[in-house]
Design a protein around this motif. Sequence first.
Motif, short mmCIF file in Angstrom:
data_model
loop_
_atom_site.label_atom_id
_atom_site.label_comp_id
_atom_site.label_asym_id
_atom_site.label_seq_id
_atom_site.Cartn_x
_atom_site.Cartn_y
_atom_site.Cartn_z
N LEU A 1 -2.96 -122.75 3.57
CA LEU A 1 -3.95 -121.81 4.08
C LEU A 1 -5.36 -122.16 3.62
CD1 LEU A 1 -2.00 -118.47 3.87
CD2 LEU A 1 -2.33 -120.04 5.78
N LEU B 1 -6.86 -124.47 6.07
CA LEU B 1 -7.38 -123.81 7.27
C LEU B 1 -8.72 -123.13 7.00
CD1 LEU B 1 -4.70 -122.00 9.41
CD2 LEU B 1 -6.59 -123.43 10.15
N ARG B 2 -8.91 -122.67 5.75
CA ARG B 2 -10.11 -121.92 5.44
C ARG B 2 -11.34 -122.81 5.41
NH1 ARG B 2 -8.54 -117.58 3.14
NH2 ARG B 2 -7.27 -118.64 1.59
N TRP C 1 -3.44 -119.59 11.66
CA TRP C 1 -3.19 -119.02 10.34
C TRP C 1 -2.02 -118.04 10.40
CZ3 TRP C 1 -3.52 -113.92 8.65
CH2 TRP C 1 -3.46 -113.74 7.27
#
Lengths: 208, 208
Positions: free
Chosen positions: A74, A77-78, A90
């Motif tokens: 994650l 993705l951020r 996400w």
Amino acid sequence: MPAAAPATSKPTPERILDAAEDLFAERGYAATSLGDVADRVGIRSPSLYNHFRNKEALYAAVVDRLLTAFTAPLDELRQAPLTAEGIYRWLEITVRMHHQRPNLARLLQHAALSGSPHTDALVDRLFRPMFEPPQNSVAPNLGPVAELQPWAVMGLNNLVMSYITMAPMYRDLLGEDPLGPDAEEKQVRLIMTLAQLVLGTGEPPAQD
Amino acid sequence: MPAAAPATSKPTPERILDAAEDLFAERGYAATSLGDVADRVGIRSPSLYNHFRNKEALYAAVVDRLLTAFTAPLDELRQAPLTAEGIYRWLEITVRMHHQRPNLARLLQHAALSGSPHTDALVDRLFRPMFEPPQNSVAPNLGPVAELQPWAVMGLNNLVMSYITMAPMYRDLLGEDPLGPDAEEKQVRLIMTLAQLVLGTGEPPAQD
DNA sequence: GATACTAACTAATAGCTATTAGCAATGCTA
DNA sequence: TAGCATTGCTAATAGCTATTAGTTAGTATC
């Protein structure tokens, strides 16, 4: 006759973590006994102290291992700017991770209900990033739940995790095992559909 | 110097049930000790046995009291033929009841995670009716989640209850106490909005 | 081949668990 | 006023809890 490493299997500390993770996730911190952990590993409970300082340290290690496993994909993705499609990605990743490692959801639920050591770590590393505005955002349109934004984040999260934690109660009522692989696909579709409704008719979920 | 009924307060069995309900809901069956229950009531733990046969009977009484409180207003709704507006009423009542008596959701969550005595009663009396087709239905249109129907029922339920059980974890992240009265209104609105999205653009929620 | 380290073991601790037995004080009823 | 049921108490039980101390058997190193 110690040090009888079976050579076939994982090293002892890892086997202890595996057993402890399952038991802490099922019963919570207080209701899990080190004797049961040791039984599952196949050793006596005092031998656990050769690998972990005490019960709380073992729990902390379990929590840490789970958190790093979850936050890794994650964080990636951020980095990118936040788009609607990014949110869908996400969401799907999160749902699939919770299905593959259901113990984090269970541990979190126990911690929320009863309190446990290191609950701060769980909140800070897993939840807080979702509530802070991302560094480079495109301000996604949240549709009909505009001023409810933080509540919607909480709601989506709870929806994904409560599916895991409540699954055993619904096993008889649904025709199907809610934790089987078919169910994973069904839940992904349900969550994506819901998200699409909530976020507006924006991008459709990416097809793999 | 026994039998010192303070005359001011509730009868002892009820006070025991109140204390036990809070503790079972917070810690679960196994992690709750009768000593703690007795402390909270202000008596010694052996005195509990004057009112309840043993720990399991006390837990059964807690569960039964909660279930009757919850199923009463919903049975009434189930008499009438099932309309979309009926579903909205049912949802709103359910949300408000869970806010007023949050312990049932917590107890259910513990039971789902760890298993507890009398879990069957919880499932049969609370969940099973939602999955059986009502005797006289008008077959509400479920919109975009057509073949996911039982999963949607599970999802809405989980959404309502996980809000209660996870609330302590979000207290710092939302600006507001998630179990306060303002939050109840906000959650009702969120759930109703979601239901409206899921069920189609049908009837708007009734305004009280 | 002697030595140190690892990781298992048993024995023992203090404290908590549910539960039982027996006792004493109160209030209701005859 | 005598008797009885209620409901509290203390004392004691067997079993489990996490944790510590001390021991022993292998494994690797010099």
